[in-house]
Design an enzyme around this catalytic site. Structure first.
Site, PDB file in Angstrom:
ATOM      1  N   PHE A 283       0.934 -30.777 -27.199  1.00 19.48           N
ATOM      2  CA  PHE A 283      -0.290 -31.453 -27.571  1.00 19.48           C
ATOM      3  C   PHE A 283      -1.426 -30.773 -28.236  1.00 19.48           C
ATOM      4  CE2 PHE A 283      -4.618 -32.820 -25.573  1.00 19.48           C
ATOM      5  CZ  PHE A 283      -4.989 -33.659 -26.658  1.00 19.48           C
TER       6      PHE A 283
ATOM      7  N   GLU B 162       2.931 -24.087 -19.174  1.00 21.63           N
ATOM      8  CA  GLU B 162       3.091 -25.426 -18.373  1.00 21.63           C
ATOM      9  C   GLU B 162       1.561 -25.931 -18.157  1.00 21.63           C
ATOM     10  OE1 GLU B 162       5.635 -27.222 -17.584  1.00 21.63           O
ATOM     11  OE2 GLU B 162       7.131 -25.636 -18.370  1.00 21.63           O
ATOM     12  N   SER B 163       1.419 -27.160 -18.250  1.00 21.95           N
ATOM     13  CA  SER B 163      -0.005 -27.544 -18.244  1.00 21.95           C
ATOM     14  C   SER B 163      -0.497 -28.754 -17.459  1.00 21.95           C
ATOM     15  CB  SER B 163      -0.633 -28.054 -19.926  1.00 21.95           C
ATOM     16  OG  SER B 163       0.174 -29.116 -20.166  1.00 21.95           O
TER      17      SER B 163
ATOM     18  N   ASP C 255     -11.000 -24.492 -18.527  1.00 19.86           N
ATOM     19  CA  ASP C 255     -11.983 -24.334 -17.481  1.00 19.86           C
ATOM     20  C   ASP C 255     -11.649 -24.381 -16.187  1.00 19.86           C
ATOM     21  OD1 ASP C 255     -11.241 -27.205 -17.326  1.00 19.86           O
ATOM     22  OD2 ASP C 255     -13.478 -27.786 -17.947  1.00 19.86           O
ATOM     23  N   GLU C 256     -10.360 -25.096 -15.797  1.00 20.53           N
ATOM     24  CA  GLU C 256      -9.901 -25.073 -14.575  1.00 20.53           C
ATOM     25  C   GLU C 256      -9.793 -23.742 -13.935  1.00 20.53           C
ATOM     26  OE1 GLU C 256      -6.947 -28.055 -13.724  1.00 20.53           O
ATOM     27  OE2 GLU C 256      -7.563 -29.119 -15.809  1.00 20.53           O
TER      28      GLU C 256
ATOM     29  N   TYR D 281      -1.375 -24.760 -11.138  1.00 13.54           N
ATOM     30  CA  TYR D 281      -1.653 -24.605 -12.571  1.00 13.54           C
ATOM     31  C   TYR D 281      -2.777 -23.606 -12.899  1.00 13.54           C
ATOM     32  CZ  TYR D 281      -3.703 -25.747 -17.073  1.00 13.54           C
ATOM     33  OH  TYR D 281      -4.363 -25.874 -18.282  1.00 13.54           O
TER      34      TYR D 281
ATOM     35  N   ALA E 129      -4.366 -21.653 -10.978  1.00 12.71           N
ATOM     36  CA  ALA E 129      -4.042 -20.072 -10.716  1.00 12.71           C
ATOM     37  C   ALA E 129      -3.116 -19.368 -11.520  1.00 12.71           C
ATOM     38  CB  ALA E 129      -3.410 -20.193  -9.108  1.00 12.71           C
TER      39      ALA E 129
ATOM     40  N   ARG F 247     -14.560 -35.162 -15.136  1.00 12.44           N
ATOM     41  CA  ARG F 247     -14.169 -34.267 -16.274  1.00 12.44           C
ATOM     42  C   ARG F 247     -14.908 -34.328 -17.345  1.00 12.44           C
ATOM     43  NH1 ARG F 247     -11.987 -33.145 -12.035  1.00 12.44           N
ATOM     44  NH2 ARG F 247      -9.850 -32.770 -11.703  1.00 12.44           N
TER      45      ARG F 247
END
Ligand code: NAD
Ligand code: TYD
Length: 363
Positions: free
Chosen positions: A10, A82-83, A133-134, A158, A160, A222
């Protein structure tokens, strides 16, 4: 030239398209084409000598060594990952493999390449790592937005795995002096977004007359950024970012999920009204929440604005309208990505969730 990883996904494909629309500097694009990688995104570059696509894994050290010595890039930009959080919950191993082991292989190969570069190429070289940002975890309603000094508190496999890759990138700068830059961006949306993520999933489900599955109470927040603004931020950081620094990227657009879903429905009501006269919001369905679901993300983008003069070009209103229009104009792209493998994922992720088809959650 520059070497981009994950350039068929993407954000990576938007980045490659924008880069070559603005510059003649060639791009080597390394992507192993997982379910999320799609060469159709790059169809407009067919036959363009400025774009070289290489199908391969970022964990393949020998491939890295060959590509770096053959093409001698002045920069490597790492988008490959991997997202998807839900996939990381159902199958975390691929996230550890690509996001951690793959990033490590890249760092080792790039370090060896950079060390052997003569001056002034060594001084000019950059490795830009694209992160999220996660990694900062979840905010309470009254907390200030994430700054670059917020502690790392990743909550999903994800986030982590992305946090681990950020730490490796940081360590390679601190220990070996590798000239790195890291960006931590909020949620993106826009063209070529794979319809497993919230916004494209809602658009394609709405048009297909399917339920719009909102997790839990739909009040998770979000912070949304149009993908082309993320790409311009990455170009800016690559150009003038300070070595070893991290830059938060965001558009100051915090919104609860349910509001996003209603906005998508309202735009579709306007642009593609349903034949039966009902609104798309009647398809909204609440489903069992995501385990460990982060409640709120918010990016404080002051540093990149102040130090690098970057600003997003789109507001949420302009960006979401462009996005819905893009999906309406690209039904063929949607049909192509909704392959058998996509249908398997939809049934794995949604079949076991309890549903409550009310259509009455308000924005
Ligand atoms: P995506 O899942 O759409 O694309 C990932 C791409 O990487 C795919 O083309 C896939 O084929 C490729 N890839 C996966 N594993 C690979 C491997 N082992 N070797 C080579 N290629 C591999 O992801 P995206 O949304 O475009 O995200 C790109 C980057 O931006 C990721 O690092 C992600 O963590 C980060 N990011 C995403 C968002 C977002 O909202 N999507 C926000 C902030 C940061
Ligand atoms: P997503 O697009 O998967 O991005 P992320 O989890 O990385 O933020 O999800 C965005 C938000 O939307 C998140 O709070 C989960 C929620 N969501 C739903 O409510 N329903 C869905 O079907 C999906 C995919 C996500």
């Amino acid at each position: 030239m520059i070497l981009v990883t994950g350039g068929a996904g993407f954000i990576g494909s938007n980045f490659v398209l924008d880069w070559l629309a603005q510059s003649d500097e060639p791009v080597v694009n390394l992507d192993c084409l997982t379910y999320a990688g799609n060469l159709t995104n790059l169809a407009s570059l067919a036959g363009d000598p400025r774009h070289l696509f290489v199908q391969g894994d970022i964990a393949d050290t020998a491939l890295w060594t060959r590509l770096l010595s053959t093409h001698q890039p002045r920069a490597v930009l790492n988008f490959a990952a991997e997202s998807h959080v839900d996939r990381s919950i159902l199958g975390p191993e691929a996230f550890v493999q690509t996001n951690i082991v793959g990033s490590f292989a890249m760092l080792e190969a790039v370090r060896a390449y950079w060390k052997a570069l003569p001056e002034p190429q060594a001084a000019a070289f950059r490795l830009l790592h694209v992160s999220t940002d996660e990694v900062y975890g979840s905010l309470a309603a009254s907390d200030p937005a994430f700054t670059e000094t917020h502690r790392y508190e990743p909550n999903s496999p994800y986030s982590a795995s992305k946090a681990a890759s950020d730490h490796l990138v940081r360590a390679y700068h601190h220990t070996y002096g590798l000239p790195v830059l890291t960006t931590n961006c909020s949620n993106n949306y826009g063209p070529y977004h794979f319809p497993e993520k919230l916004i494209p999933l809602m658009i394609v489900n709405a048009l297909a007359g399917k339920p719009l599955p909102v997790y839990g109470d739909g009040m998770q927040i979000r912070d949304w950024l149009y993908v082309k603004d993320h790409c311009s931020a990455i170009r800016r950081v690559l150009e003038v970012g300070r070595l070893g620094e991290t830059y938060n990227v965001g558009g100051w657009n915090e919104k609860p999920n349910i509001e996003i879903v209603h906005t998508v429905c309202t735009l579709l009501d306007e642009l593609r009204p349903k034949a039966d006269g009902t609104g798309y919001a009647t398809q909204i369905t609440t489903v069992t929440d995501r385990p460990g679901h982060d409640r709120r993300y918010a990016i404080d983008a002051s540093k990149i604005e102040r130090e690098l003069g970057w600003r997003p070009a789109e507001t949420f209103d302009t960006g979401i309208r462009k996005t819905v229009e893009w999906y309406l104009a690209h039904a063929d792209w949607v049909a192509q990505v909704q392959s058998g493998a996509y249908r398997d994922w939809v049934s794995a992720n949604y079949a076991e969730r309890d549903t409550n088809t009310t259509g009455v959650i308000s924005a």
